[in-house]
Design a protein around this motif. Structure first.
Motif, PDB file in Angstrom:
ATOM      1  N   LEU A 131       0.798   2.383   6.127  1.00  0.00           N
ATOM      2  CA  LEU A 131       2.165   2.095   6.588  1.00  0.00           C
ATOM      3  C   LEU A 131       2.731   0.883   5.858  1.00  0.00           C
ATOM      4  O   LEU A 131       3.885   0.895   5.436  1.00  0.00           O
ATOM      5  CB  LEU A 131       2.185   1.853   8.102  1.00  0.00           C
ATOM      6  N   GLY A 132       1.900  -0.146   5.702  1.00  0.00           N
ATOM      7  CA  GLY A 132       2.329  -1.341   4.976  1.00  0.00           C
ATOM      8  C   GLY A 132       2.662  -1.048   3.521  1.00  0.00           C
ATOM      9  O   GLY A 132       3.594  -1.623   2.957  1.00  0.00           O
ATOM     10  N   ASP A 133       1.916  -0.125   2.933  1.00  0.00           N
ATOM     11  CA  ASP A 133       2.132   0.263   1.538  1.00  0.00           C
ATOM     12  C   ASP A 133       3.196   1.355   1.381  1.00  0.00           C
ATOM     13  O   ASP A 133       3.527   1.726   0.253  1.00  0.00           O
ATOM     14  CB  ASP A 133       0.825   0.784   0.921  1.00  0.00           C
ATOM     15  N   ARG A 134       3.666   1.885   2.522  1.00  0.00           N
ATOM     16  CA  ARG A 134       4.614   3.025   2.522  1.00  0.00           C
ATOM     17  C   ARG A 134       4.025   4.212   1.748  1.00  0.00           C
ATOM     18  O   ARG A 134       4.722   4.908   1.019  1.00  0.00           O
ATOM     19  CB  ARG A 134       5.971   2.644   1.938  1.00  0.00           C
ATOM     20  N   ASP A 135       2.719   4.422   1.942  1.00  0.00           N
ATOM     21  CA  ASP A 135       1.987   5.497   1.279  1.00  0.00           C
ATOM     22  C   ASP A 135       2.030   6.745   2.168  1.00  0.00           C
ATOM     23  O   ASP A 135       1.157   6.966   3.007  1.00  0.00           O
ATOM     24  CB  ASP A 135       0.548   5.035   1.033  1.00  0.00           C
TER      25      ASP A 135
ATOM     26  N   LEU B 140       9.889   6.314  12.073  1.00  0.00           N
ATOM     27  CA  LEU B 140       8.556   6.905  12.171  1.00  0.00           C
ATOM     28  C   LEU B 140       7.485   5.832  12.008  1.00  0.00           C
ATOM     29  O   LEU B 140       6.487   5.828  12.738  1.00  0.00           O
ATOM     30  CB  LEU B 140       8.371   8.015  11.139  1.00  0.00           C
ATOM     31  N   CYS B 141       7.672   4.924  11.084  1.00  0.00           N
ATOM     32  CA  CYS B 141       6.702   3.836  10.897  1.00  0.00           C
ATOM     33  C   CYS B 141       6.568   3.013  12.177  1.00  0.00           C
ATOM     34  O   CYS B 141       5.456   2.648  12.579  1.00  0.00           O
ATOM     35  CB  CYS B 141       7.108   2.937   9.733  1.00  0.00           C
ATOM     36  N   GLY B 142       7.685   2.741  12.833  1.00  0.00           N
ATOM     37  CA  GLY B 142       7.661   1.999  14.093  1.00  0.00           C
ATOM     38  C   GLY B 142       6.909   2.758  15.182  1.00  0.00           C
ATOM     39  O   GLY B 142       6.106   2.184  15.923  1.00  0.00           O
ATOM     40  N   GLU B 143       7.179   4.071  15.269  1.00  0.00           N
ATOM     41  CA  GLU B 143       6.474   4.899  16.257  1.00  0.00           C
ATOM     42  C   GLU B 143       4.975   4.917  15.977  1.00  0.00           C
ATOM     43  O   GLU B 143       4.163   4.866  16.906  1.00  0.00           O
ATOM     44  CB  GLU B 143       7.007   6.335  16.219  1.00  0.00           C
ATOM     45  N   LEU B 144       4.609   4.999  14.705  1.00  0.00           N
ATOM     46  CA  LEU B 144       3.194   5.015  14.343  1.00  0.00           C
ATOM     47  C   LEU B 144       2.519   3.685  14.649  1.00  0.00           C
ATOM     48  O   LEU B 144       1.385   3.659  15.133  1.00  0.00           O
ATOM     49  CB  LEU B 144       3.020   5.375  12.865  1.00  0.00           C
ATOM     50  N   ARG B 145       3.216   2.583  14.416  1.00  0.00           N
ATOM     51  CA  ARG B 145       2.640   1.264  14.739  1.00  0.00           C
ATOM     52  C   ARG B 145       2.415   1.136  16.248  1.00  0.00           C
ATOM     53  O   ARG B 145       1.397   0.597  16.686  1.00  0.00           O
ATOM     54  CB  ARG B 145       3.529   0.149  14.210  1.00  0.00           C
TER      55      ARG B 145
END
Length: 127
Positions: free
Chosen positions: A59-63, A103-108
């Motif tokens: 997520l941090g790498d936006r991979d 989506l990144c927020g939901e995943l975190r």
């Protein structure tokens, strides 16, 4: 999952379940063997913690490719009855294109909940 409370499940091996998560499906193959059930739960906790770390890095790498692959591996939460977590993982697994901030927020948020479940599983193993 609204906290780190553990509710005892009705499973014959005596393995407690994190609130909102049912470890019975995971430990069913152990039958009445409590040690085997604890071993299964320990492996689940170890692998899931590693997947969480990988997911946070991705997520941090936006991979997006790694996020999708790890989300797929973590869909075991469907079997455990963690519908909210499973729904986020499914959205990530099927996401087309770049990762959205939403989506990144939901995943975190899901990772935080998963880490609580892992901590509950680790506590159970050490009992």
């Amino acid at each position: 999952c609204s906290g780190a409370e553990i509710a005892v499940s009705a499973d014959e091996a005596g393995i407690p379940a994190a609130e909102g998560v049912d470890f019975k499906a995971l430990t069913a193959y152990a039958g009445d063997d409590t040690e085997a059930a604890r071993s299964i739960l320990g492996s689940f906790a170890e692998q899931t913690a590693a997947n969480c770390s990988g997911l946070e890095k991705a997520l941090g790498d936006r991979d997006a490719a790694t996020v999708k692959a790890l989300a797929h591996k973590m869909l075991i939460f469907t079997m455990l009855g963690a519908a909210e977590i499973a729904a986020v993982l499914h959205r990530a697994e099927t996401c087309e294109g770049p990762l959205t901030d939403a989506l990144c927020g939901e995943l975190r948020t899901a990772v935080k909940k998963i880490r609580t479940i892992v901590a509950d599983a680790e506590k159970t193993v050490s009992l």
